[in-house]
Design a protein around this motif. Structure first.
Motif, PDB file in Angstrom:
ATOM      1  N   SER A  72       0.880  -1.116   0.244  1.00 46.06           N
ATOM      2  CA  SER A  72      -0.074   0.036   0.036  1.00 46.06           C
ATOM      3  C   SER A  72       1.165   1.139   0.197  1.00 46.06           C
ATOM      4  N   GLY A 110      -2.011   3.438   9.531  1.00 40.49           N
ATOM      5  CA  GLY A 110      -3.060   2.862  11.198  1.00 40.49           C
ATOM      6  C   GLY A 110      -4.042   2.155  10.835  1.00 40.49           C
ATOM      7  N   ASP A 111      -4.850   2.806   9.343  1.00 41.65           N
ATOM      8  CA  ASP A 111      -6.097   1.888   8.596  1.00 41.65           C
ATOM      9  C   ASP A 111      -5.333   0.515   8.534  1.00 41.65           C
ATOM     10  N   VAL A 112      -3.900  -0.440   7.779  1.00 34.95           N
ATOM     11  CA  VAL A 112      -3.437  -1.298   7.149  1.00 34.95           C
ATOM     12  C   VAL A 112      -2.601  -1.826   8.457  1.00 34.95           C
ATOM     13  N   PRO A 115      -4.080   5.679   2.296  1.00 33.37           N
ATOM     14  CA  PRO A 115      -4.951   5.063   3.882  1.00 33.37           C
ATOM     15  C   PRO A 115      -3.701   5.509   4.056  1.00 33.37           C
ATOM     16  N   THR A 116      -3.847   6.311   5.865  1.00 33.63           N
ATOM     17  CA  THR A 116      -3.004   5.497   7.030  1.00 33.63           C
ATOM     18  C   THR A 116      -2.271   4.722   7.890  1.00 33.63           C
TER      19      THR A 116
END
Length: 157
Positions: A56, A84-86, A81-82
């Motif tokens: 990502s 934290g999102d992944v 995404p950040t």
């Protein structure tokens, strides 16, 4: 970052645990300040076959830094995404495996710092550094860069 009980250069002790080959791109060189802007991980079984993969681009919320090095511009990272999102998807690929990276200390330090920022645990107990491995093999190559090693081994990049 807290104390770690990492095993450097040995495979995971669980049979079949395999390897997680990782690469990160960052906005700088200090994991305390710079951020991960791209992460990729391949989970390999003991037989070398890819079992899982994850990659990502990431929106670091800061300037992406040396675009001449990694080629990632603010426009490319906007809307991504950040970390934290992944982190959950990344952790699923890393869990129970030996993290393998070219200059593993760098990649590990950045992943650990990002995990600390979001209150997550980096599920890595053992690490193998391919720079150190290559140094120990004493191949006689001009340098230890991935491009040089790919040429030495006839690997297509």
């Amino acid at each position: 970052m807290g104390e770690t009980n990492l095993s450097w250069g040995r495979p995971a002790t669980e049979p079949g645990a395999g390897w997680a080959v990782v690469d990160v791109e960052t906005s700088g060189f200090d994991p305390g300040h710079a951020r991960v802007i791209s992460v990729a991980a391949l989970a390999l079984g003991d037989d070398g076959n890819v079992e899982h993969s994850f990659s990502s681009l990431l929106n670091p919320g800061v300037d992406p830094g040396p675009t001449h090095v990694h080629g990632l511009t603010p426009e490319m990272l906007a809307g991504q995404p950040t970390f934290g999102d992944v982190v959950g998807d990344l952790a699923a690929v890393l869990s129970g495996r030996t993290l393998v990276a070219h200059n593993a200390g760098f990649d590990y330090a950045f992943l650990a710092a990002e995990c600390e920022r979001v209150g997550a645990v980096l599920p890595v107990d053992s690490v193998m550094c391919t720079v150190e491995l290559t140094r120990r093999l004493n191949l006689g190559t001009e340098n230890l860069r991935l491009e040089t090693l790919a040429t030495h081994y006839g690997a297509t990049q």
